[in-house]
Write an enzyme that holds these catalytic residues in place. Structure first.
Site, PDB file in Angstrom:
ATOM      1  N   GLU A   1       0.804  -1.220   0.000  1.00 53.10           N
ATOM      2  CA  GLU A   1       0.000   0.000   0.000  1.00 53.10           C
ATOM      3  C   GLU A   1       0.835   1.267   0.000  1.00 53.10           C
ATOM      4  OE1 GLU A   1      -0.629  -2.681   1.701  1.00 53.10           O
ATOM      5  OE2 GLU A   1      -2.626  -3.285   1.030  1.00 53.10           O
TER       6      GLU A   1
ATOM      7  N   HIS B   1     -11.324  -5.589   8.484  1.00 52.55           N
ATOM      8  CA  HIS B   1     -12.180  -5.425   7.309  1.00 52.55           C
ATOM      9  C   HIS B   1     -13.435  -4.615   7.620  1.00 52.55           C
ATOM     10  CE1 HIS B   1      -9.649  -8.792   6.077  1.00 52.55           C
ATOM     11  NE2 HIS B   1     -10.067  -8.661   4.840  1.00 52.55           N
TER      12      HIS B   1
END
Ligand SMILES: Cc1ncc(C[n+]2csc(CCOP(=O)(O)OP(=O)(O)O)c2C)c(N)n1
Ligand SMILES: Cc1ncc(C[n+]2csc(CCOP(=O)(O)OP(=O)(O)O)c2C)c(N)n1
Ligand SMILES: [Mg+2]
Ligand SMILES: [Mg+2]
Lengths: 326, 429, 429, 326
Positions: A62, A131
């Protein structure tokens, strides 16, 4: 083209497609955004239509995704990057905070970084750890970033258009549990400014301010409250940085009572800023302290407990009652 | 000479397709790959001189990485034992009993995994990351460890957990959504599953540094995937382990996919070569050959225990199933790839070997089948009996020493809950 | 055989001292290092077998990294031109005029740097990171670039800035505290200084990916230090550049120190070898030899422009001064190290060469001395004349499109400031 | 040992030394912490006395530093890691937020992570970019972390002792511009709890709440206000997570007026949470809205402008006056 009913996720897909058609500098990058179309299929079909050079599957890193997006923006591109889930944005946090947010100021305005960072966020889908988080306050506190979140398909479409057109970096939080909710998207409509809040239901007794996934919850709460004879106004904040305090102030002064609702932990969440600033602006108008409904100061719990953790209808109504009890 | 190089460059941002020895080799793990050189030489003729040097020569021929991907193999896909000059000695002591044991490990692990997948379909689990196809990589490495070694898994090391003696049903808790990691990492020296890709490589390195400080000769294994190899944390773990000479075994299961992305999105060269850039050895092993994985892991651990610092083992294997039960691999990979890999199945391979060498009889396989059935049943029963956590559990364990903030919120929560009790009590009247 | 290995392991967490070929080689950059093997073999005899394998053999002899640190050199420390089979051709076209030009570049850069250091002492700057000793690495690489190439510096590339034509006084603004980066990066293709170590490697990679998308044949140079090589961002930049075949030149100035930490705290092996783990070539060059740096950078750029993806150049040099004006190197390094490196001074070396070959006469040196003096004066004057920014500048440029929040705060600030005006006005009456 | 006068930085050095003497599991890690003794000399002499195995110079990689500290803690060590400056903590942010903060809960309490992350923070020293920031809210919002900051040498000594003894990860913000301020450190004193705020000056008209570097500023402001006949109470918050709201509530209800002061940007800074929560707790006691004095929503400005950006005496007094004007 007339209005059509689209799922929120699909509205973002369509918005990306429109932006890519209109501007060859718009590119999409991220993990699995190509053939797979992203784990939520938001980029579905884009690689097929625009090719591997404009819809770029990236290595699993990322910081690398955001860092290279910055470089691409310096080269004149307008990258829209996808972070796969909320909890995976943190490896990119340094690039976002120290580079993406500050480079325009560092260059005394001589360079611009029109980068959009898309982050599906929030809980309610029964997922495993990392999540289901709502880290928006961690971005809103950082100067140089703009932070927004649509609550419905139409806003999703238009806010994405505006985010991509923005010359500032925009952290675009997508309410993943509303991805499948459908709404009319009027493609020709001229939208209001990106950072303007919107009164989505009028009321007179208490005001609710929410954004992203909680707008629907608040509308449902307002409906339920109406059945009990309470008139609740609901404001969709839409932008967490900057915050449209004028609209929030107006609703507060109208009803005299404000409840802020978000999934993120209450402690230092965006509700803290809203409560603090509105109290300062509207001190003599408040019949009750600004109340906040949100997550607790604990790691996001396992899926079987998330309904206890997340603000639901009942907790919102409870806060409405508490506000009215003052 | 100075012509625009548009065609050469135009395709640049798409991953260098031809640069995928890992992927090409994937088609035949037994074959010694040869693709590594191709990308580096493909456009050698198209040099563009630097502007200040009009007479500059053509682009130089920098050597392509010297090593071809060497794949250590002891059992062919057909189960034939092939000699290996370096690694035979590491499994010389392995008895027929132990071989059958590895077979049993793999069969039971696969059975457990299949059971979990079907429990997910039945709604008992929210998600399941299957290890299908990676049994040999996990059992071979897991069985090379000592109890005092410490393992840092990703989220797919169900077979390693099995070797460590972790009760398999405990692994299911987090995928059922009753907790975020349900076992005590210290009781089997098997850390919790880590979902944020690559993070655990640093924890492993720190733990290994601690072993060094303690003067012990235990080792630490950091499992990670081909995708994870791109994360900065893994690179930093390489650096720290190398610089501190830490006893870390980096065990990369290259199953050739990171969700939908093939390995060439992560690297130009075989991953085991990554280690050399950091000054420690890397080895690629046939990850579907349990014996070879055992041998290579044992050798690596011996190297590490001898105080020479970290090693990298790349187990070249294949994710035969979906990434998780949420994934749909038909969107991004051809079915024939999977079919080709079925011929290299780690369990079939060992079964063929056991049969060919007369090391196991029908009775063994029959009783294992029974054991496997029984295990399936007991997992099913255990999961269905697994209680939901108490709602107050969300306030537990946020802090070890407590926090007044959590106390305050818990109190509010209890009060709020109590208000419903009042209502229902009232309604009951 | 299974005896505790306390002594071997006890020292582990302290960086593997003997494992520092970079550092040992540092003492003699011309010498081919040989230390790389030492650490890997030191304790080979002390193997501890895995528990499950009582008869396991001794720890295996994994090959130490194959390459010795090769240091490309074209001018010896004494200024003697030595032939190099590979790199001579990259500087064949260099004229005496150009050589004198490099000399001038280095002298003026050093002069500017010294001026800045003394301006810091006089309180005109808050801080200054000197490039003393690294002039050849910077001028040699900077002069190999084309105008359309793009440079991402750290905070020490004053010599590269010079080559790019950036007005030197602009570099001083951020160290004076009047801005956080005072030049327009697009006007000279020289990005702003980046202070967070390693970040710019990714920006460079992204920019290079953009060049690829555009079908251009420009290159990007990412400068970074030996310390920076440990950052995850640099590793990720290697991965992205390699996978996308991006035209990125990673230019590492290994000045052997990251503040107080010698290179062996960052790596076991010479840094140029890092690249091979990622599948692209790395070269080590004598960073105090401007000609060799030019040659190696030109060759690397030609490689990159030909569509073969990234390269790593490690310029082996030495930070002759303190890390910055805030640093006190006497706390952590011996003075004789520095003295040894003075003998390899990049400027003296070229001067000796110019003199020995009769390529420059006294008039040249004298006029350069004058130019240098004049430059010092003009920098002094410019900095003293540099105005403080307006206080309202803090609200400028936070956003390109503005922000209602900043507007609100600016208005409050102005109101607050105005309240003083009232007071002083009132007092004035 | 009797009380001795120590600079704040030196008090931390002494505290680290004491902790290392008392517990062989305490180790110190970071960039340049060894021979150099850190860029602020806080670890000065420790490597000489405790050796390279307990005072560990690390590679230049903050994620690596925190990530390996987690591993060392799992092995039974109690690492105290140094981040060289505030702006360099972000590469470690992922390890701090997703691992350090959550691992204890993830393990259902079966493992503990007694890691202290030391961060010299704040401005006022004329430094270049990234060396003057106050990112504490970005940590306080994250459950699982504790966040503290001493304002004086004595607290620095004792809070560090307590942070190291804590079984929770503690982000320890050191007010770098106060490093050289000297105060008596009573080594035998039994300190109060780590997360308890302290009234450092009594007053009756307005309350100031501050922490770290701003406590001194607030005390000076109180002094100046006293000269004008205003009685200002000053509370040293000491802990930003958890916050001792009882003490803050008490002072607020005593004076009826609260001003929160910190260097960090006001927008979503810790002052937002204090304002929001205290307003809720003490709604009927407040004579004025809680006011906040802090940084602006802009990247930290260059050194020559930092005095405009940072809350100084005058801005605090201005807020006191505005509060009193209600
Ligand atoms: C930091 C981070 N980014 C993204 C993800 C989402 N994600 C989960 S698994 C995965 C692919 C991992 O691939 P690999 O490392 O090869 O392991 P495998 O799943 O093949 O075992 C991704 C992208 C994540 N968990 N963490
Ligand atoms: C992320 C980050 N961590 C720490 C620092 C503090 N710091 C500034 S320079 C430096 C050393 C850099 O060493 P190196 O990369 O070798 O470059 P050099 O200074 O030698 O040119 C450190 C640790 C920083 N600027 N950024
Ligand atoms: Mg994989
Ligand atoms: Mg250096």
């Amino acid at each position: 083209m007339a209005a059509e009913k689209l799922a929120l996720a699909k509205a973002i897909t369509e918005s990306l497609r429109t932006a890519m058609e209109n501007d060859p500098k718009v590119i999409v990058m991220g993990e699995d955004v190509g053939k797979l179309g992203g784990v939520f299929r938001v980029t579905d079909g884009l690689q097929k239509d625009f090719g591997e050079r404009r819809v770029i599957d990236t290595p699993l890193a990322e910081s690398g995704i955001v860092g290279t997006a910055i470089g691409l923006a310096l080269r004149g591109y307008r990258p829209v990057v996808e972070i796969q889930f909320d909890g995976f944005v943190f490896p990119a946090y340094d690039q976002i905070v120290t580079q993406l947010a500050k480079m325009h100021a560092r260059a005394l305005g001589k360079i611009k970084l029109p980068v959009v960072v898309r982050i599906p966020y929030g809980g309610g889908i029964g997922a495993v750890e990392h999540h289901s988080e709502s880290p928006e306050a961690l971005f809103a506190h950082v100067a140089g970033l703009k932070v927004v979140s649509p609550s419905n398909a139409s806003d999703a479409y238009w806010m994405m258009q505006q985010a991509i057109q923005s010359d500032d970096p925009v952290i675009f939080f997508e309410p993943k549990r509303r991805y499948w909710d459908r709404a009319e998207v009027e493609r020709e409509a001229i939208p209001g400014p990106l950072h303007k809040a919107r009164v989505v239901r009028e009321g007179t007794d208490v005001s609710l301010v929410a954004y992203g996934p909680m707008v629907k919850t608040c509308l449902e709460a307002a409906e339920a409250a109406a059945a009990e004879g309470k008139s609740v106004e609901v404001v969709d904040l839409r932008s967490m940085s900057p915050i449209d305090f004028d609209t929030v102030q107006a609703t507060t002064e109208k009803t005299g009572r404000l409840v802020v609702v978000h999934e993120a932990p209450v402690f230092l969440g965006t509700g803290a800023e809203i409560a603090a600033r509105v109290t300062e602006r509207s001190f003599y108008h408040l019949e009750a302290p600004v109340l906040r409904v949100g997550g607790y100061h604990v790691p996001y719990p396992p899926a079987r407990l998330e309904d206890e953790y997340l603000p639901g209808l009942d907790r919102v109504l409870d806060a409405v009652d508490r506000s009215l009890a003052y | 000479m100075t012509a625009k190089k548009a065609p050469a460059r135009a395709a640049a941002p798409a991953p260098a397709k031809s640069a995928g020895p890992a992927k090409s080799a994937a088609k035949a793990p037994g074959r010694r790959g040869s693709a590594a050189k191709t990308p580096a030489t493909a456009r050698r003729a198209k040099a563009t001189p630097a502007k200040k040097a009009p007479a500059a020569p053509a682009a130089p021929a920098f050597a392509a990485p010297a090593d071809e991907p060497e794949l250590v193999q002891l059992l062919t896909a057909e189960g034939v034992r092939v000699p290996h000059p370096e690694y035979d000695r590491w499994v010389e002591d392995i008895t027929a009993d132990e071989l059958r044991g590895f077979y049993r490990d793999m069969v039971l692990t696969r059975r457990f995994d299949a059971e979990a997948t079907s429990l997910q379909r039945q709604g008992e689990l929210g998600l399941w990351p299957s290890l299908l196809g990676q049994e040999a990589a996990q059992i071979g490495s897991g069985r090379a460890l000592r109890p005092d070694d410490y393992v840092f898994p990703t989220y797919r090391e169900h077979g390693v957990a099995w070797c460590r003696g972790v009760d398999p049903t405990l692994l299911l808790g987090m995928f059922r959504g009753v907790n975020n990691g349900g076992w005590d990492p210290t009781s089997n020296n098997f850390h919790l599953y880590t979902i944020v890709i690559g993070s655990q490589a640093l924890h492993a390195t720190g733990y290994a540094m601690g072993i060094g400080l303690d003067g012990a000769d235990s080792a630490v294994v950091a499992y990670f995937g081909d995708g994870a190899s791109s994360q900065g944390d893994v690179a930093e773990a390489f650096t720290f382990s190398a610089v501190y000479n830490a006893p870390t075994l980096f065990f990369c299961q290259n199953n050739q996919w990171a969700i939908s992305e093939p390995t060439e999105r992560q690297t130009r060269v075989p991953l085991y070569q990554r280690a050399r850039g950091y000054g420690f050895p890397g080895v690629r092993v046939d990850g579907n050959d349990v014996l070879a994985v055992l041998a290579v892991t044992r050798a690596a651990l011996a190297h590490i225990r001898s105080g020479q610092g970290p090693m990298l083992v790349e187990a070249f294997t294949y994710r035969m199933g979906a990434h998780t039960t949420s994934d749909d691999p038909t969107r991004y990979r051809a079915d024939d790839e999977r079919q080709a890999w079925e011929a290299k199945d780690p369990i079939e391979r060992l079964r063929a070997h056991l049969l060919a060498e007369g090391l196991a009889d029908e009775a063994f396989f029959a009783s294992l089948e029974e054991e496997s059935e029984a295990m399936g049943r007991s997992v099913r029963e255990a999961i269905r009996a697994m209680p939901d956590p108490d709602r107050l559990a969300i306030f537990e364990n946020a802090y070890a020493d407590g926090s007044s903030l959590v106390d305050e919120e818990r109190a509010q929560f209890e009060e709020y809950q109590a208000s419903f009790a009042d209502v229902s009590a009232g309604e009951g009247e």
